[in-house]
Design an enzyme around this catalytic site. Structure first.
Site, PDB file in Angstrom:
ATOM      1  N   HIS A  74       1.723   2.188  -3.547  1.00 11.05           N
ATOM      2  CA  HIS A  74       0.644   2.984  -4.155  1.00 11.05           C
ATOM      3  C   HIS A  74       0.749   4.441  -3.692  1.00 11.05           C
ATOM      4  CE1 HIS A  74      -1.699  -0.248  -5.961  1.00 11.05           C
ATOM      5  NE2 HIS A  74      -1.750  -0.904  -4.813  1.00 11.05           N
ATOM      6  N   GLU A  96       0.828  -1.213   0.000  1.00 10.71           N
ATOM      7  CA  GLU A  96       0.000   0.000   0.000  1.00 10.71           C
ATOM      8  C   GLU A  96       0.861   1.261   0.000  1.00 10.71           C
ATOM      9  OE1 GLU A  96      -3.037  -0.376  -0.778  1.00 10.71           O
ATOM     10  OE2 GLU A  96      -2.955  -2.536  -0.424  1.00 10.71           O
TER      11      GLU A  96
END
Length: 151
Positions: free
Chosen positions: A74, A71
């Site tokens: 991202h 994550e």
């Protein structure tokens, strides 16, 4: 791994961000109890990372840290204005560079238990199902043969 509170979760995410990306994590990270089939998600409009708490409880620490690193890939690419989606080359390169997993393994508590097994009488293709199948109505998807219940 014990379930972390919001402050210690933020601290862990920021430490991983500094260690692997050499940049601080400046936005919010939360546990989202409604996530079922995913380990976490990054919401670009809010710059928020949401994590599935079941991965912190049920899986080992390496798996949970891998989800956070994924994550963070991202997050940092989005902040820098680069390609942050799964199909983008920059994203895939950063995953390899930081040792982050592309996918998380499924939760053991979420695995489905099959109650019925059917086999095609013609090609021996096996089908596992949770619900019963009407063998008079449905046929084999491979050869259109007749199905038989074996267990």
């Amino acid at each position: 791994m014990d379930l972390l509170n919001e402050k210690s979760l933020y601290k862990l995410v920021n430490e991983l961000s500094l260690e692997f990306f050499h940049k601080p994590f400046k936005h919010a990270v939360y546990f989202n109890h409604r996530l079922r089939t995913t380990g976490g998600r990054y919401i670009p409009a809010k710059k928020v990372i949401e994590l599935n708490p079941k991965y912190a409880l049920e899986e080992d620490e390496r798996e949970f840290i891998g989800i956070i690193k994924h994550e963070l890939c991202h997050y940092h690419l989005h902040i820098e204005g680069k390609g942050y989606k799964h199909r983008d080359k920059e994203f895939r390169e950063l995953l390899v560079e930081t040792g982050s997993p592309r996918f998380c393994k499924p939760l053991t508590s979420y695995e489905t238990e099959y109650k019925h097994t059917y086999v095609c009488k013609k090609c021996r293709q096996e089908y596992k199902r949770t619900r019963r199948v009407n063998t008079k109505k449905y046929r084999c998807g491979k050869c259109r043969g007749e199905l038989a219940l074996i267990g």
